[in-house]
Design a protein around this motif. Structure first.
Motif, PDB file in Angstrom:
ATOM      1  N   LYS A 479       0.718  -1.245   0.003  1.00  0.00           N
ATOM      2  CA  LYS A 479       0.176  -0.028  -0.138  1.00  0.00           C
ATOM      3  C   LYS A 479       0.871   1.124  -0.253  1.00  0.00           C
ATOM      4  CE  LYS A 479      -0.433   0.696   4.915  1.00  0.00           C
ATOM      5  NZ  LYS A 479      -1.487   1.053   6.069  1.00  0.00           N
ATOM      6  N   THR A 481      -0.059   4.450   0.988  1.00  0.00           N
ATOM      7  CA  THR A 481      -0.946   5.418   1.719  1.00  0.00           C
ATOM      8  C   THR A 481      -0.664   5.208   3.326  1.00  0.00           C
ATOM      9  OG1 THR A 481      -3.186   5.935   2.285  1.00  0.00           O
ATOM     10  CG2 THR A 481      -3.036   3.691   1.862  1.00  0.00           C
ATOM     11  N   LEU A 485      -5.051  -0.426   7.853  1.00  0.00           N
ATOM     12  CA  LEU A 485      -5.615  -1.373   7.194  1.00  0.00           C
ATOM     13  C   LEU A 485      -6.256  -2.479   8.420  1.00  0.00           C
ATOM     14  CD1 LEU A 485      -6.399  -2.105   4.207  1.00  0.00           C
ATOM     15  CD2 LEU A 485      -4.343  -3.535   4.359  1.00  0.00           C
ATOM     16  N   THR A 515      -7.231   1.806  -1.098  1.00  0.00           N
ATOM     17  CA  THR A 515      -5.881   2.635  -0.817  1.00  0.00           C
ATOM     18  C   THR A 515      -5.636   3.881  -1.722  1.00  0.00           C
ATOM     19  OG1 THR A 515      -4.565   1.087  -2.186  1.00  0.00           O
ATOM     20  CG2 THR A 515      -5.001   0.497  -0.020  1.00  0.00           C
ATOM     21  N   ASP A 541     -14.046   2.125   3.441  1.00  0.00           N
ATOM     22  CA  ASP A 541     -12.843   3.135   3.583  1.00  0.00           C
ATOM     23  C   ASP A 541     -13.490   4.319   4.007  1.00  0.00           C
ATOM     24  OD1 ASP A 541     -13.475   4.839   1.163  1.00  0.00           O
ATOM     25  OD2 ASP A 541     -12.993   3.246   0.151  1.00  0.00           O
TER      26      ASP A 541
END
Length: 615
Positions: A479, A481, A485, A515, A541
């Motif tokens: 990822k 970002t 998670l 993401t 998200d």
């Protein structure tokens, strides 16, 4: 004083005479109704002579009171007793008048009873063929109601007797079986008695003497139970036939003599002739030719009296009247047949027209549907061409970007003046764009394989919780970002019948997609059981979310929320195809506004196994 007494006596006499007359008429009517209901020609109360006299008194009264059915039934009885009495000419005249009256009134039951009476007249005139036709007409005559009226059964009995006399067992059997199917055989004593008497002759004719004896015993039981005078002669005749069949000729002759002696001189008509023939034939067979010849001569004399010119004229008149009526009936039947034929032909033509109209409508509907399908095919073709152009355009754009980066940075690496750090950065960019290009090509291949059904799935039972943990670990490593998670589930284990690699691909696509649009905050994968049949997955998200108006098209190919964002726009399309192949359903939750939430269901067991259980 004496004058007053005389006046009183005269008044009483004038009152009592009509009352007495009315009572006598009621008694006579009751006696005749009893004969009709029991199918007797006469009994100990109502003799043949009495019936003839009573009918003359009762007919005008019944006609005046419109008691049509009773009138015709008494008329039929009158014809029958005239025949038994030897008044053949009178019987013929009454039968003709009866038929003409029924025709005038258009009274179907009267016509049927008249046909029976005509049959009796022909039968007593020794005209078997005409009698058969008349009796058959009576049986076939359509009658709206004949409750309590056994004229058909009596006609069947006469037909059975005629065919037995003519030695025709096949036809006799037909009417015997018709009688056995009738309810009257079980409810009317007279019909049952004559049925047994005629069965004696029938079984002798077909050679079944034991059955003939049984039938005679049954007829004898009925006679012994009531001693009706009308039954005496037929019973004696049946006994004589049986004795003759078993070789007891003297006993048979004695029975025939008793029958002939019981028939009065003035009643020596057809019944007397039939028994006389039986006796004459038996005398000739037993070696008494002279006595047989004398009896044959006597029979000839009686036959001549029956066939006298006056009777012949009356019979011919009756025959002409009857034939005329039959022609009218046949013409009416023919007219009805033509009318019904016209209706049938018209119906067929109408049906053909309706069929053709429906066929044309159906064809027009098919043409309209074909045009609609053709138009839809044209639109699909245009859409396919457009999709193809869009696909090539998008692919060109998506491929051009990493290829340009690969070309540019590869050229930079050839520059010898670059330092080590710059070379490392160039290598990273080349690797990143190579991975992007490879993923794009893999997505296109996966999408194509899923659409044509070539992508292979390897199904088996796998732990979905373990699969999710592996996916979280994998995405955490790649990822780009700062978003956290997370993985949430109330379950420690969840066995699903699935392809674990395709389930991982599906979850990774959803998480990687999240993401891209969630710089900070959290991305949460949740797993639970929606029911005993389905598991429920969601990826939530806290990113920018998807506008409501774009949610409907989010699973379309090359659909991208942000055109500048990295990716091919095929990930969600692939996710939808994978979950549908597995047997689940994927959607975006429109009620969630804190970012974006993708949900999908996954069957716990194989789809085929669930269908078998439901069946």
């Amino acid at each position: 004083m004496k004058k007053a007494v005389y006046i009183s006596f005269i008044i009483n006499l004038l009152v009592c005479i009509p009352l007495h007359s009315k009572d006598r008429i009621s008694e006579h009517l009751y006696a005749l109704q009893h004969l009709i209901n029991t199918n007797l020609a006469y009994d100990s109360i109502a003799s043949i002579d009495s019936i003839i006299i009573w009918e003359q008194k009762l007919s005008p009264i019944l006609e005046q009171e419109n008691q049509t059915e009773l009138l015709f039934r008494i008329k039929q009885l009158l014809v029958h007793v005239h025949s038994l009495h030897g008044n053949i000419g009178q019987a013929i005249d009454e039968a003709r008048l009866m038929y003409e009256k029924a025709e005038t009134l258009k009274y179907d039951l009267g016509i049927a009873l008249s046909n029976t009476a005509i049959g009796d007249a022909y039968y007593c005139s020794n005209m078997s063929k005409e009698a058969i036709d008349a009796y058959k007409e009576a049986i076939l005559q359509p009658v709206s109601s004949s409750e309590g009226n056994y004229y058909k059964e009596m006609a069947m009995l006469h037909l059975k007797a005629i065919f037995i006399r003519e030695r025709n067992p096949k036809e006799a059997k037909v009417y015997r079986e018709m009688l056995l199917k009738s309810d009257a055989i079980h409810t009317n004593r007279t019909i049952l008695f004559f049925h047994y008497c005629s069965d004696v002759a029938y079984y002798i004719m077909v050679g079944e003497l034991q059955k003939a004896q049984d039938s005679f015993h049954e007829a004898e039981k009925i006679y012994d139970s009531c001693k009706e005078p009308y039954y005496y002669s037929p019973l004696l005749c049946s006994r004589g036939l049986y004795y003759e069949a078993i070789g007891e000729n003297e006993l048979a002759l004695s029975c025939y003599d008793n029958v002939l002696q019981s028939i009065k001189q003035k009643m020596r008509s057809i019944s007397y002739l039939q028994v006389s023939y039986l006796k004459a034939d038996l005398l000739a067979k037993t070696g008494n030719p002279q006595e047989a010849a004398r009896l044959y001569d006597k029979i000839s004399h009686i036959t001549d009296s029956i066939a006298s010119p006056s009777y012949t004229h009356r019979i011919n008149s009756l025959r002409a009247s009857y034939q005329e009526s039959r022609m009218k009936v046949e013409n009416k039947i023919e007219h009805n047949r033509i009318f019904m034929g016209g209706i049938l032909i018209g119906t067929v033509i109408l049906a053909v027209i309706i069929y053709l109209a429906l066929h044309i409508l159906k064809q027009n509907k098919k043409i309209a549907e074909s045009k609609k399908l053709l138009e839809q095919s044209r639109l699909n073709a245009e859409s396919a061409m457009h999709a193809k152009s869009l696909f090539l355009s998008n692919m060109s754009h998506e491929i051009r970007t990493p290829l340009s980066a690969l070309s540019g940075f590869s050229n930079l690496l050839t520059d010898q003046k670059l330092d080590t750090e710059t070379r490392r950065q160039c290598s990273d960019v080349i690797q990143q764009n190579s991975d992007l290009l490879l993923k794009l090509i893999n997505d296109v291949i996966d999408l194509t394989n899923l659409e044509v059904g070539k992508m292979k799935f390897s199904f088996g039972y796998h732990d979905a919780i373990a699969v999710c943990n592996n996916v979280i670990d994998t995405v955490n490593k790649v990822k780009q970002t700062r978003a956290e998670l997370r993985f949430k589930t109330p379950l420690t284990s969840l066995q699903l019948y699935t392809d674990d690699s395709r389930l991982q691909q599906l979850l990774i696509n959803l998480l990687i997609n999240a993401t891209k649009f969630t710089a900070e905050g959290s991305i949460t994968l949740e797993v639970g059981l929606q029911s005993d049949e389905y598991a429920f997955f969601s990826v939530t998200d806290t990113g920018c979310g998807i506008p409501l108006e774009k949610q409907a098209n989010i699973f379309s190919r090359f659909e991208k929320l942000n055109e500048t964002a990295q990716g091919s726009g095929l990930g969600l399309s692939i996710c939808q195809l994978i979950i549908e192949r597995i047997g689940g359903k994927i959607w975006i939750d429109p009620a969630y506004t804190g970012g974006c939430r993708f949900c999908f269901t996954h069957p716990v067991r194989p789809v085929e196994e669930r269908k078998e259980e439901q069946a």
